[in-house]
Scaffold this motif. Sequence first.
Motif, PDB file in Angstrom:
ATOM      1  N   PRO A 218     -10.889 -13.392  36.625  1.00 51.24           N
ATOM      2  CA  PRO A 218      -9.523 -13.461  36.146  1.00 51.24           C
ATOM      3  C   PRO A 218      -8.683 -12.324  36.696  1.00 51.24           C
ATOM      4  CG  PRO A 218     -11.010 -14.000  34.406  1.00 51.24           C
ATOM      5  CD  PRO A 218     -11.850 -13.597  35.589  1.00 51.24           C
ATOM      6  N   VAL A 219      -7.535 -12.636  37.273  1.00 45.01           N
ATOM      7  CA  VAL A 219      -6.681 -11.623  37.892  1.00 45.01           C
ATOM      8  C   VAL A 219      -5.700 -11.053  36.902  1.00 45.01           C
ATOM      9  CG1 VAL A 219      -4.890 -11.259  39.582  1.00 45.01           C
ATOM     10  CG2 VAL A 219      -6.791 -12.748  40.087  1.00 45.01           C
ATOM     11  N   ALA A 220      -5.452  -9.769  36.973  1.00 43.05           N
ATOM     12  CA  ALA A 220      -4.493  -9.149  36.093  1.00 43.05           C
ATOM     13  C   ALA A 220      -3.279  -8.720  36.877  1.00 43.05           C
ATOM     14  CB  ALA A 220      -5.119  -7.938  35.442  1.00 43.05           C
ATOM     15  N   ALA A 221      -2.104  -8.750  36.275  1.00 44.00           N
ATOM     16  CA  ALA A 221      -0.901  -8.440  37.009  1.00 44.00           C
ATOM     17  C   ALA A 221      -0.620  -6.973  37.082  1.00 44.00           C
ATOM     18  CB  ALA A 221       0.264  -9.125  36.339  1.00 44.00           C
ATOM     19  N   ASP A 222      -0.398  -6.478  38.281  1.00 40.94           N
ATOM     20  CA  ASP A 222       0.001  -5.091  38.411  1.00 40.94           C
ATOM     21  C   ASP A 222       1.050  -4.981  39.483  1.00 40.94           C
ATOM     22  OD1 ASP A 222      -1.408  -5.627  40.637  1.00 40.94           O
ATOM     23  OD2 ASP A 222      -2.566  -3.806  40.615  1.00 40.94           O
ATOM     24  N   SER A 223       1.571  -6.072  39.972  1.00 38.50           N
ATOM     25  CA  SER A 223       2.541  -6.052  41.046  1.00 38.50           C
ATOM     26  C   SER A 223       3.946  -6.208  40.529  1.00 38.50           C
ATOM     27  CB  SER A 223       2.278  -7.186  42.011  1.00 38.50           C
ATOM     28  OG  SER A 223       0.965  -7.147  42.423  1.00 38.50           O
ATOM     29  N   VAL A 224       4.899  -6.109  41.464  1.00 40.28           N
ATOM     30  CA  VAL A 224       6.295  -6.273  41.104  1.00 40.28           C
ATOM     31  C   VAL A 224       6.579  -7.726  40.832  1.00 40.28           C
ATOM     32  CG1 VAL A 224       8.644  -6.192  41.949  1.00 40.28           C
ATOM     33  CG2 VAL A 224       7.083  -4.341  42.446  1.00 40.28           C
ATOM     34  N   VAL A 225       7.581  -7.969  40.078  1.00 43.99           N
ATOM     35  CA  VAL A 225       7.919  -9.338  39.721  1.00 43.99           C
ATOM     36  C   VAL A 225       8.253 -10.156  40.959  1.00 43.99           C
ATOM     37  CG1 VAL A 225       9.524 -10.773  38.467  1.00 43.99           C
ATOM     38  CG2 VAL A 225       8.770  -8.597  37.525  1.00 43.99           C
ATOM     39  N   VAL A 226       7.536 -11.247  41.142  1.00 47.25           N
ATOM     40  CA  VAL A 226       7.802 -12.168  42.242  1.00 47.25           C
ATOM     41  C   VAL A 226       9.032 -12.994  41.874  1.00 47.25           C
ATOM     42  CG1 VAL A 226       6.964 -14.216  43.428  1.00 47.25           C
ATOM     43  CG2 VAL A 226       5.429 -12.296  43.032  1.00 47.25           C
ATOM     44  N   GLY A 227       9.944 -13.164  42.841  1.00 52.72           N
ATOM     45  CA  GLY A 227      11.143 -13.942  42.561  1.00 52.72           C
ATOM     46  C   GLY A 227      12.091 -13.234  41.621  1.00 52.72           C
ATOM     47  N   GLY A 228      11.952 -11.923  41.524  1.00 54.22           N
ATOM     48  CA  GLY A 228      12.777 -11.159  40.606  1.00 54.22           C
ATOM     49  C   GLY A 228      13.934 -10.456  41.299  1.00 54.22           C
ATOM     50  N   PHE A 229      14.422  -9.390  40.678  1.00 52.07           N
ATOM     51  CA  PHE A 229      15.591  -8.678  41.177  1.00 52.07           C
ATOM     52  C   PHE A 229      15.484  -7.218  40.744  1.00 52.07           C
ATOM     53  CE2 PHE A 229      16.245 -10.949  37.233  1.00 52.07           C
ATOM     54  CZ  PHE A 229      16.659  -9.960  36.359  1.00 52.07           C
ATOM     55  N   PRO A 230      16.078  -6.300  41.508  1.00 52.24           N
ATOM     56  CA  PRO A 230      16.016  -4.885  41.143  1.00 52.24           C
ATOM     57  C   PRO A 230      16.870  -4.591  39.915  1.00 52.24           C
ATOM     58  CG  PRO A 230      17.421  -5.200  43.047  1.00 52.24           C
ATOM     59  CD  PRO A 230      16.769  -6.522  42.792  1.00 52.24           C
ATOM     60  N   ILE A 231      16.393  -3.694  39.079  1.00 50.52           N
ATOM     61  CA  ILE A 231      17.163  -3.254  37.918  1.00 50.52           C
ATOM     62  C   ILE A 231      17.080  -1.737  37.824  1.00 50.52           C
ATOM     63  CG2 ILE A 231      16.768  -5.374  36.602  1.00 50.52           C
ATOM     64  CD1 ILE A 231      14.719  -3.781  34.914  1.00 50.52           C
ATOM     65  N   GLU A 232      17.924  -1.164  37.010  1.00 47.64           N
ATOM     66  CA  GLU A 232      17.870   0.257  36.700  1.00 47.64           C
ATOM     67  C   GLU A 232      17.002   0.448  35.455  1.00 47.64           C
ATOM     68  OE1 GLU A 232      19.256   2.792  38.481  1.00 47.64           O
ATOM     69  OE2 GLU A 232      19.839   1.263  39.939  1.00 47.64           O
ATOM     70  N   ILE A 233      16.363   1.591  35.356  1.00 47.85           N
ATOM     71  CA  ILE A 233      15.495   1.843  34.214  1.00 47.85           C
ATOM     72  C   ILE A 233      16.290   1.791  32.904  1.00 47.85           C
ATOM     73  CG2 ILE A 233      15.764   4.358  34.289  1.00 47.85           C
ATOM     74  CD1 ILE A 233      12.536   2.361  33.444  1.00 47.85           C
TER      75      ILE A 233
ATOM     76  N   GLY B  47       2.313 -11.308  48.303  1.00 47.83           N
ATOM     77  CA  GLY B  47       1.570 -11.058  49.533  1.00 47.83           C
ATOM     78  C   GLY B  47       1.293  -9.591  49.783  1.00 47.83           C
ATOM     79  N   GLY B  48       1.390  -8.765  48.739  1.00 50.74           N
ATOM     80  CA  GLY B  48       1.089  -7.348  48.892  1.00 50.74           C
ATOM     81  C   GLY B  48       2.295  -6.498  49.240  1.00 50.74           C
ATOM     82  N   THR B  49       3.515  -6.990  48.959  1.00 46.07           N
ATOM     83  CA  THR B  49       4.729  -6.214  49.209  1.00 46.07           C
ATOM     84  C   THR B  49       5.103  -5.475  47.933  1.00 46.07           C
ATOM     85  OG1 THR B  49       5.498  -7.911  50.753  1.00 46.07           O
ATOM     86  CG2 THR B  49       7.128  -6.318  49.981  1.00 46.07           C
ATOM     87  N   TYR B  50       4.645  -4.240  47.818  1.00 46.47           N
ATOM     88  CA  TYR B  50       4.860  -3.473  46.598  1.00 46.47           C
ATOM     89  C   TYR B  50       6.166  -2.686  46.661  1.00 46.47           C
ATOM     90  CZ  TYR B  50       0.137  -4.641  45.286  1.00 46.47           C
ATOM     91  OH  TYR B  50      -0.995  -5.341  44.949  1.00 46.47           O
TER      92      TYR B  50
END
Length: 286
Positions: free
Chosen positions: A29-44, A179-182
């Motif tokens: 089972p894979v766990a998520a640790d990557s950036v949101v796919v299909g997402g958008f940049p936000i400010e903290i 695809g590994g684009t962090y």
Amino acid sequence: MRRSIARALIRPLALAATMTAIPLMGAAPVAADSVVVGGFPIEISQAPWTVALSSRDRFGGTRAGQFCGGVAVSRTTVLTAAHCVAEEVLGAPANQMRDLKVIAGRTDLLSGEGEEIALKDARVNPHYDAVTNSGDFAVLTLAAPLPQSAVVAMAPAGDPAYTAGTQAMVSGWGDTTGGGTYAHRLHAARVRVLADDLCARAYPGGLDGVYRADSMLCAGEVAGGPDACQGDSGGPLVASGRLIGLVSWGSGCGRPGSPGVYTRVSDVLRTLKPAAAGPQRPHKGS
């Protein structure tokens, strides 16, 4: 965004961020640790409760040592995925990691914004099952307090935020393409809470994992699209201003018929002692 390990591999998303440091094991089972796919940049400032887990000694300084996400549920308490702080990921017990920190108040991992806070303690849910990903959460106690404005309330059982169709947002620094684009800047994606029966059909067991409605929820779009991914594990899924999920696992990132699976926060509340859960905000109808 996605879990630590590639969701396509069906393993905790937190491992994906460790790919450069630890060889991937067989499909699980894979766990998520990557950036949101299909997402958008936000400010903290748009999701101030979102924090990064960091160990430069273990993961290097390219992305400030970020390998998983987390969420502040009290001024000194952060929740993350249990698989994020597993010894096989960190190389040692979490409480023995001298440079294991939480990065808070930072949009760009490479900036000097916000603060890096050491841990006083790290406790994995004693009922966590690494085979099924059930109960995938850990409680981190910070050595210094965060501002109250960085804290998000946890949604208890029965909160309408868990209703299928509810719009939610997941945030993190994980894989943005699958695809590994962090990313080194914080991203977010808008997803919908999905019905338990749909999630159970998507993950009936076998190589793709099994969905358990008592301790999990899933979110995304049936046709695929925005999703968490590797490197996002442990990060927050927030709906109606309340925390309902922690990025946990899935099959690939943004795939049709394979929604993201999250640790159900109402189960976290049920498991935790009241003192560890932090103050709760009442919701409508309570």
